[in-house]
Design a protein around this motif. Structure first.
Motif, PDB file in Angstrom:
ATOM      1  N   UNK A  46      51.462 -36.377 105.550  1.00 40.42           N
ATOM      2  CA  UNK A  46      52.124 -37.670 105.756  1.00 40.42           C
ATOM      3  C   UNK A  46      51.659 -38.685 104.701  1.00 40.42           C
ATOM      4  N   UNK A  47      50.357 -38.670 104.401  1.00 42.14           N
ATOM      5  CA  UNK A  47      49.814 -39.594 103.400  1.00 42.14           C
ATOM      6  C   UNK A  47      50.414 -39.312 102.029  1.00 42.14           C
ATOM      7  N   UNK A  48      50.507 -38.038 101.665  1.00 45.55           N
ATOM      8  CA  UNK A  48      51.080 -37.666 100.373  1.00 45.55           C
ATOM      9  C   UNK A  48      52.569 -38.009 100.335  1.00 45.55           C
ATOM     10  N   UNK A  49      53.256 -37.770 101.459  1.00 43.65           N
ATOM     11  CA  UNK A  49      54.689 -38.105 101.532  1.00 43.65           C
ATOM     12  C   UNK A  49      54.929 -39.580 101.226  1.00 43.65           C
ATOM     13  N   UNK A  50      54.038 -40.441 101.740  1.00 49.55           N
ATOM     14  CA  UNK A  50      54.193 -41.882 101.519  1.00 49.55           C
ATOM     15  C   UNK A  50      54.081 -42.225 100.034  1.00 49.55           C
ATOM     16  N   UNK A  81      47.638 -33.868  91.825  1.00 50.04           N
ATOM     17  CA  UNK A  81      47.095 -34.671  92.921  1.00 50.04           C
ATOM     18  C   UNK A  81      45.981 -33.873  93.614  1.00 50.04           C
ATOM     19  N   UNK A  82      45.067 -34.561  94.306  1.00 53.95           N
ATOM     20  CA  UNK A  82      44.059 -33.823  95.090  1.00 53.95           C
ATOM     21  C   UNK A  82      44.753 -32.875  96.066  1.00 53.95           C
ATOM     22  N   UNK A  83      44.156 -31.713  96.274  1.00 52.69           N
ATOM     23  CA  UNK A  83      44.800 -30.717  97.130  1.00 52.69           C
ATOM     24  C   UNK A  83      44.749 -31.145  98.595  1.00 52.69           C
ATOM     25  N   UNK A  84      45.783 -30.767  99.343  1.00 56.71           N
ATOM     26  CA  UNK A  84      45.841 -31.111 100.759  1.00 56.71           C
ATOM     27  C   UNK A  84      44.678 -30.480 101.514  1.00 56.71           C
ATOM     28  N   UNK A 144      57.194 -41.100  98.271  1.00 58.34           N
ATOM     29  CA  UNK A 144      58.282 -42.047  98.535  1.00 58.34           C
ATOM     30  C   UNK A 144      58.146 -43.304  97.685  1.00 58.34           C
ATOM     31  N   UNK A 145      56.908 -43.694  97.376  1.00 64.03           N
ATOM     32  CA  UNK A 145      56.674 -44.881  96.557  1.00 64.03           C
ATOM     33  C   UNK A 145      56.802 -44.592  95.068  1.00 64.03           C
ATOM     34  N   UNK A 146      57.042 -43.314  94.703  1.00 62.13           N
ATOM     35  CA  UNK A 146      57.230 -42.960  93.309  1.00 62.13           C
ATOM     36  C   UNK A 146      55.956 -42.746  92.537  1.00 62.13           C
ATOM     37  N   UNK A 147      54.820 -42.652  93.229  1.00 60.40           N
ATOM     38  CA  UNK A 147      53.544 -42.442  92.549  1.00 60.40           C
ATOM     39  C   UNK A 147      53.235 -40.965  92.330  1.00 60.40           C
ATOM     40  N   UNK A 148      53.764 -40.118  93.199  1.00 61.86           N
ATOM     41  CA  UNK A 148      53.581 -38.675  93.086  1.00 61.86           C
ATOM     42  C   UNK A 148      54.949 -38.001  93.148  1.00 61.86           C
ATOM     43  N   UNK A 149      55.003 -36.801  92.607  1.00 62.17           N
ATOM     44  CA  UNK A 149      56.215 -35.992  92.733  1.00 62.17           C
ATOM     45  C   UNK A 149      55.827 -34.555  93.042  1.00 62.17           C
ATOM     46  N   UNK A 150      56.636 -33.911  93.877  1.00 64.65           N
ATOM     47  CA  UNK A 150      56.412 -32.514  94.216  1.00 64.65           C
ATOM     48  C   UNK A 150      57.283 -31.641  93.317  1.00 64.65           C
ATOM     49  N   UNK A 151      56.683 -30.639  92.729  1.00 60.48           N
ATOM     50  CA  UNK A 151      57.403 -29.695  91.886  1.00 60.48           C
ATOM     51  C   UNK A 151      57.372 -28.346  92.587  1.00 60.48           C
TER      52      UNK A 151
END
Length: 246
Positions: A56-60, A37-40, A63-70
């Motif tokens: 907050x934008x990335x968290x959303x 993903x683009x860097x914060x 939550x929608x399943x489009x991104x995941x944090x590793x």
């Protein structure tokens, strides 16, 4: 006065968060799973906002399943469920937006008399001639939904005399009747034996019933009643706080 200025500032921050979120969504929508993903930091500089707003934008999107944090690596595009966004778009458009191959199989296409519910939805007289077009909608050859389309034969008298279109909305657009707004209603339900057979589910499996009235300007051009596989979709609905409550 101090309280009012603070409230307005919060509204601006809220809009920035939405801007960042939708920008990132547009960047990742066609990206392969595993793409970073683009860097914060870059997003914060690009939009001139705090890192917390970006987070907050990335968290959303997580939550929608489009991104995941590793942990220890970063944030990446994941392989999400197909999201049904509450917007007026064709099934073909939604599947292509997700990088999937849309397909349809006609299960039924015939002339019928409008019952009270369909007549009311189409704003025609009960008993009027209508088209009932039932299709199985697939994505990458996997059954996704059963869709019943109802059209007024007064509005489309030759519909059944022509080759059935691959996309109803594209067909309507060619006639300058592309829907411009609509009304959707969503109910949870369970699959009947017939629905389960078409959707390759067990009878009684959860499904989503979605009914739509689509309008071109002030005229109802389409009524659909669809049954979606609940295990293949997530329903995403944006909500906004009214301006007077900010």
């Amino acid at each position: 006065m101090t309280e009012e200025r603070s409230s307005r500032g919060g509204g601006r921050r809220g809009r920035k968060h939405v801007l960042v979120r939708e920008y990132v969504r547009s960047v990742i929508v066609s990206a392969e799973p595993g793409t970073p993903a683009p860097s914060e930091r870059d997003l914060a500089e690009q939009f001139g906002v705090a890192r917390m707003t970006v987070r907050h934008a990335i968290d959303a999107l997580v939550a929608q399943g489009l991104l995941e944090r590793v942990a220890g690596r970063g944030t990446f595009v994941t392989k999400p469920l197909i999201d049904m966004q509450m917007r007026l778009s064709a099934y073909t458009e939604e599947m292509e937006r997700r990088g999937k191959k849309p397909e349809s199989r006609t299960l039924l296409a015939r002339r019928e008399s409008a019952g009270p519910g369909v007549a009311r939805a189409l704003e025609i007289e009960e008993g009027s001639a209508i088209v009932h077009w039932q299709r199985l909608r697939l994505a990458d050859s996997v059954p996704m939904a059963i869709q019943h389309v109802y059209l007024s034969l007064d509005l489309f008298p030759s519909f059944l005399d022509e080759a059935l279109p691959s996309s109803l909305y594209f067909w309507l657009a060619m006639r300058d009747l592309m829907p411009t707004w609509g009304e959707d209603s969503v109910l949870a339900g369970i699959a009947t034996e017939e629905e389960a057979e078409h959707l390759e589910l067990d009878p009684g499996a959860p499904v989503l019933h979605i009914s739509r009235r689509a309008f071109c300007r002030e005229n109802v051009v389409e009524v659909t009643r669809s049954v979606y596989r609940a295990d293949r979709y997530t329903l995403w609905v944006p909500v906004l706080r009214p301006e007077h409550l900010r």
